[in-house]
Design an enzyme around this catalytic site. Sequence first.
Site, PDB file in Angstrom:
ATOM      1  CG  ASP A  33      -2.072   0.977   1.090  1.00 57.12           C
ATOM      2  OD1 ASP A  33      -2.352   1.425  -0.038  1.00 57.12           O
ATOM      3  OD2 ASP A  33      -2.693   1.307   2.127  1.00 57.12           O
ATOM      4  CG  HIS A  50      -0.427   1.840  -9.215  1.00 53.22           C
ATOM      5  ND1 HIS A  50      -0.625   1.553  -7.883  1.00 53.22           N
ATOM      6  CD2 HIS A  50      -1.531   2.520  -9.620  1.00 53.22           C
ATOM      7  CE1 HIS A  50      -1.805   2.037  -7.505  1.00 53.22           C
ATOM      8  NE2 HIS A  50      -2.370   2.637  -8.536  1.00 53.22           N
ATOM      9  CG  LEU A 144       9.370 -17.036  -3.036  1.00 54.26           C
ATOM     10  CD1 LEU A 144       9.259 -16.922  -1.522  1.00 54.26           C
ATOM     11  CD2 LEU A 144       9.775 -15.692  -3.627  1.00 54.26           C
TER      12      LEU A 144
HETATM   13  C1  IPE Z   1      -5.298  -2.719   0.207  1.00 47.68           C
HETATM   14  O1  IPE Z   1      -5.001  -1.406  -0.089  1.00 47.68           O
HETATM   15  C2  IPE Z   1      -5.376  -3.521  -1.044  1.00 47.68           C
HETATM   16  C3  IPE Z   1      -4.101  -3.766  -1.731  1.00 47.68           C
HETATM   17  C4  IPE Z   1      -2.936  -3.421  -1.292  1.00 47.68           C
HETATM   18  C5  IPE Z   1      -4.201  -4.473  -2.977  1.00 47.68           C
HETATM   19  P1  IPE Z   1      -6.154  -0.306  -0.253  1.00 47.68           P
HETATM   20  O2  IPE Z   1      -5.477   0.967  -0.533  1.00 47.68           O
HETATM   21  O3  IPE Z   1      -7.152  -0.777  -1.234  1.00 47.68           O
HETATM   22  O4  IPE Z   1      -6.819  -0.337   1.193  1.00 47.68           O
HETATM   23  P2  IPE Z   1      -7.731   0.723   1.939  1.00 47.68           P
HETATM   24  O5  IPE Z   1      -8.817   1.126   0.994  1.00 47.68           O
HETATM   25  O6  IPE Z   1      -6.865   1.882   2.316  1.00 47.68           O
HETATM   26  O7  IPE Z   1      -8.226   0.005   3.144  1.00 47.68           O
HETATM   27  C1  IPE Z   2      -1.353   0.364  -3.923  1.00 46.19           C
HETATM   28  O1  IPE Z   2      -1.416   1.547  -3.224  1.00 46.19           O
HETATM   29  C2  IPE Z   2      -2.398  -0.622  -3.544  1.00 46.19           C
HETATM   30  C3  IPE Z   2      -3.231  -1.063  -4.641  1.00 46.19           C
HETATM   31  C4  IPE Z   2      -4.511  -1.193  -4.490  1.00 46.19           C
HETATM   32  C5  IPE Z   2      -2.660  -1.419  -5.938  1.00 46.19           C
HETATM   33  P1  IPE Z   2      -2.623   2.569  -3.335  1.00 46.19           P
HETATM   34  O2  IPE Z   2      -2.965   2.800  -4.767  1.00 46.19           O
HETATM   35  O3  IPE Z   2      -3.738   2.126  -2.485  1.00 46.19           O
HETATM   36  O4  IPE Z   2      -1.922   3.848  -2.721  1.00 46.19           O
HETATM   37  P2  IPE Z   2      -2.552   4.916  -1.748  1.00 46.19           P
HETATM   38  O5  IPE Z   2      -3.127   4.159  -0.593  1.00 46.19           O
HETATM   39  O6  IPE Z   2      -3.574   5.650  -2.522  1.00 46.19           O
HETATM   40  O7  IPE Z   2      -1.389   5.760  -1.345  1.00 46.19           O
HETATM   41 MG    MG Z   3      -4.122   2.407  -0.521  1.00 52.18          MG
END
Ligand code: IPE
Ligand code: IPE
Ligand code: MG
Length: 253
Positions: A33, A50, A144
């Site tokens: 995240d 990303h 892995l």
């Molecule tokens: C969790 O991240 C999902 C992934 C990393 C794929 P999100 O950014 O979607 O989570 P929330 O919405 O902050 O809980």
């Molecule tokens: C990547 O981070 C998680 C995915 C869902 C791919 P985010 O896209 O949720 O990044 P933030 O939380 O907006 O910073």
């Molecule tokens: Mg996020």
Amino acid sequence: MSFLFNQKKDVAKKTGEKIDMSNIPQHIAIIMDGNGRWAKKRGLVRSLGHRAGMEAVKRVVKASSEIGVKYLTLYAFSTENWKRPVDEINSLMNLLIEYLGREIDELNRNNVKINFIGDISKIPDKCKSKIEEAEKITMNNSGLVLNIALNYGGKDEIVNAVKNICKSILEGKLNLSDIDENVVSNNLYTAGQPDPDLIIRPSGELRISNFMLWQSAYSELWFSDILWPDFDKENLIDAIADYQKRNRRFGGI
Ligand code: IPE
Ligand code: IPE
Ligand code: MG
């Protein structure tokens, strides 16, 4: 060039100073995240966050392999992430295609077995064919196990397991009294795998976001403010070092 065979000894020596190489978590799961915030901080579009996150994936897969982690699960796209703008969803799917296309040979050479968890039936076809190809190429590898959680939701996974179990009962293959924790575990996407010992969530959020709800019953949790695109081997080692200080009691004394 194969990253594992050249560097394994050196890496073991260096990392062995920080962590106990005889107590490496067997299964590490990561909620990747913070890509969007990483991009925003730099005035970049989210898709570039990303893309930078993909580089962190490469680092962490390599490091996990070197350290001797047996299972690494990466949460790439949740069942809730469909709420995002369609452009962002497309760029995430395209990045996955790019990642598999570029990395599959090296992953295969390094004995990594790729396994997708989640409801892949809802994934666009061009992505699905890459997924199937990557799983097929690496099917017999014994190093892995890299689980990529895609269109994954812990609740969805449990609903799916309940349906499978009910179907077995209706078909007369299973009795109600046979249902136990093992039967449930064996009907999850992670059937046959150990539960994660350590779950890592960067980005500062203190939540699970529908990740491995059943499997995380006794996982150790490690949170950090680092944004996923900045995550590197040192951070992974820090998380493992902290994990090694924990006293896992599993309800005992
Ligand atoms: C969790 O991240 C999902 C992934 C990393 C794929 P999100 O950014 O979607 O989570 P929330 O919405 O902050 O809980
Ligand atoms: C990547 O981070 C998680 C995915 C869902 C791919 P985010 O896209 O949720 O990044 P933030 O939380 O907006 O910073
Ligand atoms: Mg996020």
